[in-house]
Design a protein around this motif. Structure first.
Motif, PDB file in Angstrom:
ATOM      1  N   HIS A  48      67.262  14.373  50.894  1.00 47.68           N
ATOM      2  CA  HIS A  48      66.971  13.464  49.796  1.00 47.68           C
ATOM      3  C   HIS A  48      67.837  13.843  48.592  1.00 47.68           C
ATOM      4  N   THR A  49      68.397  12.829  47.933  1.00 54.46           N
ATOM      5  CA  THR A  49      69.333  13.069  46.831  1.00 54.46           C
ATOM      6  C   THR A  49      68.699  13.901  45.731  1.00 54.46           C
ATOM      7  N   GLY A  50      67.426  13.701  45.478  1.00 56.18           N
ATOM      8  CA  GLY A  50      66.757  14.439  44.406  1.00 56.18           C
ATOM      9  C   GLY A  50      66.800  15.939  44.582  1.00 56.18           C
ATOM     10  N   LEU A  51      66.884  16.412  45.835  1.00 60.06           N
ATOM     11  CA  LEU A  51      66.954  17.855  46.068  1.00 60.06           C
ATOM     12  C   LEU A  51      68.165  18.451  45.370  1.00 60.06           C
ATOM     13  N   PHE A  52      69.308  17.792  45.475  1.00 58.17           N
ATOM     14  CA  PHE A  52      70.532  18.336  44.898  1.00 58.17           C
ATOM     15  C   PHE A  52      70.604  18.087  43.392  1.00 58.17           C
ATOM     16  N   LYS A  65      80.140  13.509  40.330  1.00 61.81           N
ATOM     17  CA  LYS A  65      81.361  12.912  40.854  1.00 61.81           C
ATOM     18  C   LYS A  65      81.547  13.024  42.360  1.00 61.81           C
ATOM     19  N   GLU A  66      80.937  14.023  43.008  1.00 60.64           N
ATOM     20  CA  GLU A  66      81.428  14.419  44.324  1.00 60.64           C
ATOM     21  C   GLU A  66      80.481  14.145  45.493  1.00 60.64           C
ATOM     22  N   MET A  67      79.243  13.773  45.250  1.00 63.20           N
ATOM     23  CA  MET A  67      78.303  13.652  46.367  1.00 63.20           C
ATOM     24  C   MET A  67      78.496  12.329  47.117  1.00 63.20           C
ATOM     25  N   PHE A  68      78.331  12.383  48.441  1.00 61.63           N
ATOM     26  CA  PHE A  68      78.293  11.182  49.274  1.00 61.63           C
ATOM     27  C   PHE A  68      76.831  10.741  49.361  1.00 61.63           C
ATOM     28  N   THR A  69      76.480   9.737  48.566  1.00 64.09           N
ATOM     29  CA  THR A  69      75.090   9.304  48.417  1.00 64.09           C
ATOM     30  C   THR A  69      74.966   7.830  48.788  1.00 64.09           C
ATOM     31  N   PHE A  70      73.875   7.465  49.464  1.00 70.30           N
ATOM     32  CA  PHE A  70      73.658   6.082  49.850  1.00 70.30           C
ATOM     33  C   PHE A  70      72.155   5.836  50.013  1.00 70.30           C
ATOM     34  N   GLY A  75      65.236   2.182  51.668  1.00 71.49           N
ATOM     35  CA  GLY A  75      65.454   2.251  50.229  1.00 71.49           C
ATOM     36  C   GLY A  75      65.462   3.648  49.659  1.00 71.49           C
ATOM     37  N   ASP A  76      65.421   4.680  50.524  1.00 70.82           N
ATOM     38  CA  ASP A  76      65.478   6.067  50.045  1.00 70.82           C
ATOM     39  C   ASP A  76      66.928   6.456  49.762  1.00 70.82           C
ATOM     40  N   SER A  77      67.135   7.192  48.681  1.00 65.54           N
ATOM     41  CA  SER A  77      68.469   7.702  48.357  1.00 65.54           C
ATOM     42  C   SER A  77      68.696   9.009  49.094  1.00 65.54           C
ATOM     43  N   LEU A  78      69.698   9.021  49.955  1.00 64.15           N
ATOM     44  CA  LEU A  78      70.028  10.185  50.773  1.00 64.15           C
ATOM     45  C   LEU A  78      71.435  10.659  50.460  1.00 64.15           C
TER      46      LEU A  78
END
Length: 431
Positions: A48-52, A65-70, A75-78
């Motif tokens: 989950h994106t929130g972890l980072f 700038k650098e994360m590959f997020t989608f 509808g969860d951000s990963l």
């Protein structure tokens, strides 16, 4: 005909000719980690994106700038993991590994950052990492650095410099942050654009600026050691004394801060001058607040990570011999009876000689053509089995490399073949 597809920029294939060196490096690393009692943990690629965002820091370059997020279909951000420490803490909390326990863990695998690809820095890259939880004293810092020193030594890497610093406790870091902001504000007009942007959001990263003009200004900046309390000073002194006891030389670099927000106390980097701009080979430090920040009870922690591609580049730059995936033996045959016998003998040799890389010829053809294939395989020896050899229950052994024994073809009885090959291959090993 042109290829329809090519690999995505920054995502590279590892071909069989190179894979053996990768396998050797990870095998050496696994042995070094095991020798200190570290156990392997295997972590998922997606989190989950929130972890980072919560662990690395929302105003760091990685998150900004650098994360590959989608978003997935729910509808969860990963996010494809950009580093391993946050995932390791998440796994430790999820599976109850950290509360009132000591854990020594290591991991290996791909990480992902949307950076400008260059030698030693790719968008999919591979890391080895080590994490130690539950030990607040300098013992854990020293062990982590000792493991890193042994790993680099076992990989044949020399001429590296260990740079060391301490960021103190959270309170020390807060005091230093305030002092640094006050200093930088007085010189804001002379800072580069990135440093001006970071001045309030992440001022310690200004110390890492690559701008010569900013670095000139920083010559007069306060040093974090001036903000140390007694506990921070004692911990840093113990780390330095312990390294001296172990015979591990280090250079104290008061500008070393690392790029992730979770670091506290000891930070360190192993650096080289052999790889141009990519001088950092292995880096890490202490992150005593991260477990609590991610929802656990306060847990001291220290760890490091290194890039596999960068280690391999350094081995190449230093001329370190690495493993080859070439065959040891290529088995040629002529005729149906020989083919059937060769198939049985090949399996017997693999049983008798674990680790033997033996290619059994397939597809028929004349002996000359088979020997050309044998030579291209990189094998040191060819085995030749024809009708006369089947009748005599022997195999002809032929050297394919200059200087390898036997100089002339030799006929070996089937029951003696495994022991004879073992001896010949030992003689052909590089010294």
């Amino acid at each position: 005909m042109a290829n329809l597809f090519q690999s995505v920029r920054g995502f590279n294939d590892v071909l069989p000719a190179d894979a053996a060196a990768w396998q050797q490096l990870q095998r050496v690393a696994a042995e070094v980690f095991a020798s200190y009692g570290y156990g392997e943990i295997r972590l998922p690629l997606l989190e989950h994106t929130g972890l980072f965002k919560r662990s690395i820091g929302e105003v760091t370059d990685i998150v900004e700038k650098e994360m590959f997020t989608f978003e997935d279909r729910e509808g969860d951000s990963l996010t494809l993991r950009p580093e391993g420490t946050a995932s390791c803490v998440r796994a430790g909390l999820e599976h109850g590994l950290l509360h009132n326990q000591q854990q020594r863990l290591w991991y290996a695998g791909p990480m992902f950052r949307h950076e400008r690809p260059q030698a030693g820095r790719y968008r999919q890259f591979h890391q080895l990492g080590l994490e130690c939880y539950g030990i607040a004293t300098a013992d854990a810092d020293l062990e982590a650095i000792a493991v890193s020193a042994r790993l680099l030594r076992e990989l044949g890497l020399s001429g590296l410099t260990l740079e060391l610093n301490s960021l103190g406790s959270a309170e020390v870091r807060a005091r230093y942050r305030a002092a640094l902001i006050e200093f930088l504000q007085r010189h804001e007009d002379g800072l580069d654009a990135d440093s001006q942007r970071r001045l309030h959001s992440n001022p310690l990263r200004v110390l890492d600026s690559k701008s010569p003009q900013t670095q000139e200004i920083l010559r007069g900046a306060p040093a974090i050691v001036d903000c140390f309390d007694d506990a921070a000073r004692a911990h840093f002194d113990a780390v330095q004394q312990g390294l001296a006891d172990l015979g591990i030389a280090c250079t104290v670099n008061s500008r070393l801060v690392r790029g992730l927000d979770y670091y506290t106390s000891t930070v360190f980097e192993w650096t080289t001058t052999q790889l141009g701009a990519q001088g950092t080979v292995l880096a890490g430090g202490r992150y005593d607040g991260l477990v609590e920040q991610l929802g656990g009870t306060p847990t001291p922690a220290v760890g490091w990570a290194c890039g596999v591609e960068r280690l391999l580049l350094l081995q190449k730059a230093l001329g370190v011999p690495t493993a080859s995936g070439d065959a040891h033996v290529y088995f040629c045959w002529l005729g149906e009876a020989a083919q059937r016998a060769a198939r049985r003998l090949a399996e017997q040799l693999r049983d008798a000689l674990p680790g033997l890389r033996l290619v059994l010829h397939a597809g028929g053809g004349k002996l000359a053509a088979q020997l050309k294939r044998a030579d291209r395989s990189g094998a040191a020896l060819a085995l030749i089995l024809g009708e006369s050899e089947v009748e005599a229950q022997t195999v002809q052994v032929k050297s394919l490399r200059a200087g390898d024994a036997p100089a002339a073809p030799e006929f070996v009885a089937w029951p003696e073949l495994a022991s004879r090959l073992a001896g010949l291959l030992k003689q052909s090993e590089p010294r």
